[in-house]
Design a protein around this motif. Structure first.
Motif, short mmCIF file in Angstrom:
data_model
loop_
_atom_site.label_atom_id
_atom_site.label_comp_id
_atom_site.label_asym_id
_atom_site.label_seq_id
_atom_site.Cartn_x
_atom_site.Cartn_y
_atom_site.Cartn_z
N TYR A 3 7.54 9.21 1.21
CA TYR A 3 7.94 9.17 2.73
C TYR A 3 6.71 8.50 3.64
CZ TYR A 3 10.10 10.35 7.17
OH TYR A 3 10.45 10.39 8.32
N ARG A 4 5.59 8.75 3.29
CA ARG A 4 4.67 8.20 4.10
C ARG A 4 3.86 6.98 3.44
NH1 ARG A 4 2.54 13.06 6.29
NH2 ARG A 4 3.02 14.87 5.22
N LEU A 5 4.62 6.31 2.82
CA LEU A 5 4.36 4.85 2.39
C LEU A 5 5.41 4.03 2.92
CD1 LEU A 5 3.55 5.96 -1.36
CD2 LEU A 5 1.87 5.60 0.62
N ASP A 6 5.09 2.78 3.19
CA ASP A 6 5.96 1.55 3.54
C ASP A 6 6.41 0.75 2.58
OD1 ASP A 6 5.80 2.51 6.31
OD2 ASP A 6 3.77 1.43 6.51
N THR A 7 5.44 0.50 1.52
CA THR A 7 5.74 -0.51 0.44
C THR A 7 5.01 -0.15 -0.77
OG1 THR A 7 3.35 -1.53 0.82
CG2 THR A 7 5.25 -2.43 2.08
N ASP A 10 1.64 -0.15 -1.09
CA ASP A 10 0.88 0.93 -0.67
C ASP A 10 0.72 1.97 -1.75
OD1 ASP A 10 0.68 -0.05 1.93
OD2 ASP A 10 2.41 0.95 2.48
N LEU A 11 1.63 2.21 -2.73
CA LEU A 11 1.63 3.06 -3.75
C LEU A 11 0.76 2.73 -4.72
CD1 LEU A 11 3.14 5.64 -4.61
CD2 LEU A 11 4.83 4.34 -5.70
N TYR A 12 0.58 1.48 -4.98
CA TYR A 12 -0.48 0.98 -6.20
C TYR A 12 -1.76 1.10 -5.48
CZ TYR A 12 3.06 -0.61 -9.22
OH TYR A 12 4.32 -0.59 -10.21
N ASN A 13 -2.06 0.88 -4.09
CA ASN A 13 -3.32 1.22 -3.64
C ASN A 13 -3.79 2.58 -3.50
OD1 ASN A 13 -3.46 -1.88 -2.88
ND2 ASN A 13 -2.58 -1.38 -0.56
N ILE A 14 -2.96 3.51 -3.90
CA ILE A 14 -3.56 5.06 -3.77
C ILE A 14 -3.49 5.26 -5.51
CG2 ILE A 14 -2.68 5.43 -1.61
CD1 ILE A 14 -0.67 7.07 -2.94
N GLY A 15 -3.50 4.37 -6.29
CA GLY A 15 -3.58 4.78 -7.66
C GLY A 15 -2.35 5.19 -8.51
N TRP A 16 -1.12 4.80 -8.08
CA TRP A 16 -0.10 5.15 -8.63
C TRP A 16 -0.09 5.33 -10.19
CZ3 TRP A 16 4.25 8.06 -8.49
CH2 TRP A 16 5.07 7.83 -9.34
N GLU A 17 -0.65 4.14 -10.62
CA GLU A 17 -0.58 3.77 -12.13
C GLU A 17 -1.42 4.98 -12.79
OE1 GLU A 17 -2.23 0.24 -11.43
OE2 GLU A 17 -0.46 -0.94 -12.25
#
Length: 79
Positions: A3-7, A10-17
């Protein structure tokens, strides 16, 4: 918490992988980025049924791990 992410970026930038390698990953608001959720995912939906009661729905597809889904079914049938 998606919910706090726009795209998706953004998720990949915080290390989703890294988060999603091995083990269990829990994501709130996963429906915001459905393309990133693996076919093996197990979805848990919570809803309010009054002030002191909640309903829990657990849903999965054919790719969900059998060992986990069998435990869920076993537990749910006892309660």
């Amino acid at each position: 918490d998606f919910y706090r992410l726009d795209t998706e970026e953004d998720l990949y930038n915080i290390g989703w992988e890294e988060y999603s390698e091995g083990g269990v990953t829990v994501a709130e608001w996963a429906d915001m980025f459905p393309g990133l959720i693996p076919e093996r995912a197990i979805y848990i939906y919570l809803s309010n049924k009054g002030t002191t009661e909640r309903e829990v729905k657990v849903i999965w597809g054919e790719e969900a791990p059998d060992a986990i889904t069998k435990e869920i079914e076993k537990y749910a049938s006892c309660h």
